[in-house]
Design a protein around this motif. Structure first.
Motif, PDB file in Angstrom:
ATOM      1  N   LEU A 283       0.827  -1.295   0.077  1.00 21.15           N
ATOM      2  CA  LEU A 283       0.085  -0.089  -0.017  1.00 21.15           C
ATOM      3  C   LEU A 283       0.747   1.443  -0.067  1.00 21.15           C
ATOM      4  O   LEU A 283       0.250   2.341  -0.638  1.00 21.15           O
ATOM      5  CB  LEU A 283      -0.985  -0.096   1.369  1.00 21.15           C
ATOM      6  N   VAL A 284       2.001   1.385   0.616  1.00 20.69           N
ATOM      7  CA  VAL A 284       2.886   2.662   0.710  1.00 20.69           C
ATOM      8  C   VAL A 284       3.294   2.987  -0.639  1.00 20.69           C
ATOM      9  O   VAL A 284       3.236   4.198  -0.868  1.00 20.69           O
ATOM     10  CB  VAL A 284       3.868   2.406   1.925  1.00 20.69           C
ATOM     11  N   PRO A 285       4.200   2.041  -1.180  1.00 20.04           N
ATOM     12  CA  PRO A 285       4.964   2.643  -2.532  1.00 20.04           C
ATOM     13  C   PRO A 285       3.808   2.981  -3.343  1.00 20.04           C
ATOM     14  O   PRO A 285       4.117   4.019  -4.083  1.00 20.04           O
ATOM     15  CB  PRO A 285       5.482   1.276  -2.963  1.00 20.04           C
ATOM     16  N   PRO A 286       2.744   2.482  -3.749  1.00 19.83           N
ATOM     17  CA  PRO A 286       1.605   3.065  -4.813  1.00 19.83           C
ATOM     18  C   PRO A 286       1.222   4.463  -4.254  1.00 19.83           C
ATOM     19  O   PRO A 286       0.672   5.363  -5.280  1.00 19.83           O
ATOM     20  CB  PRO A 286       0.468   2.078  -4.821  1.00 19.83           C
ATOM     21  N   ALA A 287       1.157   4.660  -3.100  1.00 25.87           N
ATOM     22  CA  ALA A 287       0.660   5.853  -2.688  1.00 25.87           C
ATOM     23  C   ALA A 287       1.588   6.937  -2.553  1.00 25.87           C
ATOM     24  O   ALA A 287       1.568   8.267  -2.728  1.00 25.87           O
ATOM     25  CB  ALA A 287       0.103   5.842  -0.979  1.00 25.87           C
ATOM     26  N   VAL A 288       3.189   6.549  -2.232  1.00 25.60           N
ATOM     27  CA  VAL A 288       4.065   7.456  -2.117  1.00 25.60           C
ATOM     28  C   VAL A 288       4.724   7.810  -3.392  1.00 25.60           C
ATOM     29  O   VAL A 288       5.274   8.815  -3.544  1.00 25.60           O
ATOM     30  CB  VAL A 288       5.319   6.969  -1.183  1.00 25.60           C
ATOM     31  N   ASN A 289       4.877   6.818  -4.352  1.00 27.37           N
ATOM     32  CA  ASN A 289       5.424   7.125  -5.613  1.00 27.37           C
ATOM     33  C   ASN A 289       5.191   8.515  -6.493  1.00 27.37           C
ATOM     34  O   ASN A 289       5.734   9.190  -6.778  1.00 27.37           O
ATOM     35  CB  ASN A 289       5.481   6.063  -6.438  1.00 27.37           C
ATOM     36  N   PRO A 290       3.700   8.685  -6.522  1.00 26.26           N
ATOM     37  CA  PRO A 290       3.243   9.753  -7.206  1.00 26.26           C
ATOM     38  C   PRO A 290       3.381  11.059  -6.425  1.00 26.26           C
ATOM     39  O   PRO A 290       3.848  12.349  -6.923  1.00 26.26           O
ATOM     40  CB  PRO A 290       1.463   9.712  -7.293  1.00 26.26           C
ATOM     41  N   LEU A 291       3.624  11.083  -5.175  1.00 24.28           N
ATOM     42  CA  LEU A 291       4.181  12.180  -4.188  1.00 24.28           C
ATOM     43  C   LEU A 291       5.557  12.492  -4.468  1.00 24.28           C
ATOM     44  O   LEU A 291       6.100  13.757  -4.662  1.00 24.28           O
ATOM     45  CB  LEU A 291       3.843  12.044  -2.927  1.00 24.28           C
ATOM     46  N   VAL A 292       6.289  11.269  -4.605  1.00 30.40           N
ATOM     47  CA  VAL A 292       7.756  11.418  -4.621  1.00 30.40           C
ATOM     48  C   VAL A 292       8.189  12.044  -5.931  1.00 30.40           C
ATOM     49  O   VAL A 292       8.757  13.222  -6.108  1.00 30.40           O
ATOM     50  CB  VAL A 292       8.507  10.242  -4.421  1.00 30.40           C
TER      51      VAL A 292
END
Length: 318
Positions: A283-292
Motif C-alpha cells: 500500500l505505501v509504495p503506490p501511495a508514495v510514488n506519485p508524491l515523490v
C-alpha cells in the motif's frame, strides 16, 4: 470460520485480518483507506498529466506512467478486501478468488521491480550516454521493456497457482493475513508442499537478486559518470534526476525485504508486525510514488500546480 477435516476441496478461505489486533480493525482501516485513496488519486493524476502534456512524452515519463498503472493495480488487488474485512467483518473469500488475488498481487509486485530496473536503465542512458538517449530508448524499446516486464511476471507466477491447485487442504481454511499471500496459503495444505516452498523462495531470490543487481550496476555506472563531471552544479543536477527513482526503490524494496525475511526466518517477530509490514509493502509504495515524483520532477510539479491553482488565480483576478 470453518475447518475442513474431511479432505474435501475447500470452497473458500477465511482471512482473519491482523491476528491479535481484531478489536482495532476499524482504526486500522483509516490508514488503509487513506493510503488507497492517495494511491488512486495520485497515480490517476500522474497518468492524466503525462497523457495530456506533450512535453512529457519522453521515455522517462512513459516508464513513470507504466509504474502508475501498475501501482493502481497493485494497491487495488488487496485494498478492497482489506477494507471489507476491517469495515464489514467480511472475512470469507472464495478458493478461486483467493488464488486470483494471490496471482495478481505477486505478479504486479514482480512487474513493479522490473519497472524500477527499466527506470534505472533510463537514468543510466540519460547520464552516461546522453547523445544516444533518443536512439537507444525509442518508443518501441520502451514498449518492449514494459511487455517483457509484464510477461516475465505473468509466467513466473503461473506455476505457483498451478501448484497450489494440486495441494490438498484438510486441516483448516483460516489464513492469518489480510490478503491471500502465497506462503500463507501454502502453509494451510496438509499434503507435501516442498516444491511450493522451493519454487516460491527461488522466484523471490531470483527476482530480487537479478533486479537489485541490475539496479546496482546502473547506479555504479551513473556515479562513476557523475564524479567525472568537473562542475559541482552539473553533479547535483545529474544526481537530482535520480532522486525520485532512488526514493521509489527504497520504499519498494525495504518493506518487501523485511516481509520476506520475517515470513521465513523471523520466528520471534510477532505475526501482527509481519502482516502490518506485508500490507505496507503493497500500500505505501503506490501511495508514495506519485508524491515523490510530483515533488522531485519539475515538469510534473509545475503541471500539478497549474491544474490546481491556475483556476483559483484566474477566479481571484475577476
Amino acid at each position: 470460520m470453518a475447518d475442513n477435516t474431511t479432505g474435501q476441496p475447500l470452497s473458500s478461505f477465511f482471512l482473519i485480518g491482523i491476528p491479535g489486533l481484531e478489536e482495532f480493525h476499524h482504526w486500522l482501516s483509516i490508514p488503509v483507506f487513506l493510503l488507497y485513496s492517495l494511491s488512486l488519486l495520485g497515480n490517476c493524476l500522474i497518468i492524466l498529466i503525462i497523457r495530456l502534456e506533450s512535453s512529457l512524452h519522453q521515455p522517462m515519463y512513459f516508464f513513470l506512467c507504466m509504474l502508475a498503472f501498475n501501482d493502481l493495480a497493485l494497491s487495488s488487488s488487496p485494498a478492497p478486501k482489506m477494507l471489507s474485512i476491517f469495515w464489514l467483518d467480511d472475512h470469507d473469500i472464495g478458493f478461486d478468488a483467493c488464488l486470483v488475488q494471490l496471482y495478481f498481487i505477486h505478479t504486479f509486485s514482480i512487474i513493479e521491480s522490473a519497472l524500477l530496473v527499466a527506470m534505472a536503465y533510463d537514468r543510466y542512458v540519460a547520464i552516461c550516454q546522453p547523445l544516444r538517449y533518443t536512439t537507444i530508448l525509442t518508443n518501441k524499446m520502451v514498449v518492449l521493456m514494459g511487455l517483457v516486464a509484464s510477461v516475465r511476471a505473468a509466467i513466473m507466477m503461473l506455476p505457483c497457482v498451478v501448484l497450489i491447485k494440486g495441494l490438498t487442504f484438510c486441516t483448516h481454511n483460516v489464513i492469518h493475513h489480510t490478503y491471500c499471500e502465497h506462503m500463507a496459503v501454502v502453509k494451510l495444505a496438509c499434503s507435501n508442499t516442498i516444491i511450493n516452498h522451493i519454487y516460491g523462495i527461488s522466484i523471490a531470490l531470483f527476482v530480487v537478486a537479478l533486479d537489485v543487481g541490475l539496479i546496482t550496476v546502473s547506479y555504479v555506472r551513473i556515479l562513476q559518470a557523475v564524479f567525472r563531471l568537473s562542475s559541482n552544479k552539473a553533479r547535483s543536477k545529474a544526481l537530482g534526476t535520480c532522486a525520485a527513482h532512488v526514493c521509489a526503490i527504497l520504499t519498494t524494496y525495504v518493506p518487501a525485504l523485511f516481509s520476506f525475511l520475517t515470513h521465513r526466518i523471523g520466528k520471534k517477530v510477532s505475526p501482527s508486525i509481519h502482516i502490518i509490514f506485508a500490507s505496507i509493502y503493497l500500500l505505501v509504495p503506490p501511495a508514495v510514488n506519485p508524491l515523490v515524483y510530483g515533488a522531485k520532477t519539475k515538469l510534473i510539479r509545475d503541471r500539478v500546480i497549474f491544474i490546481f491553482f491556475s483556476n483559483k488565480e484566474t477566479f481571484s483576478k475577476q
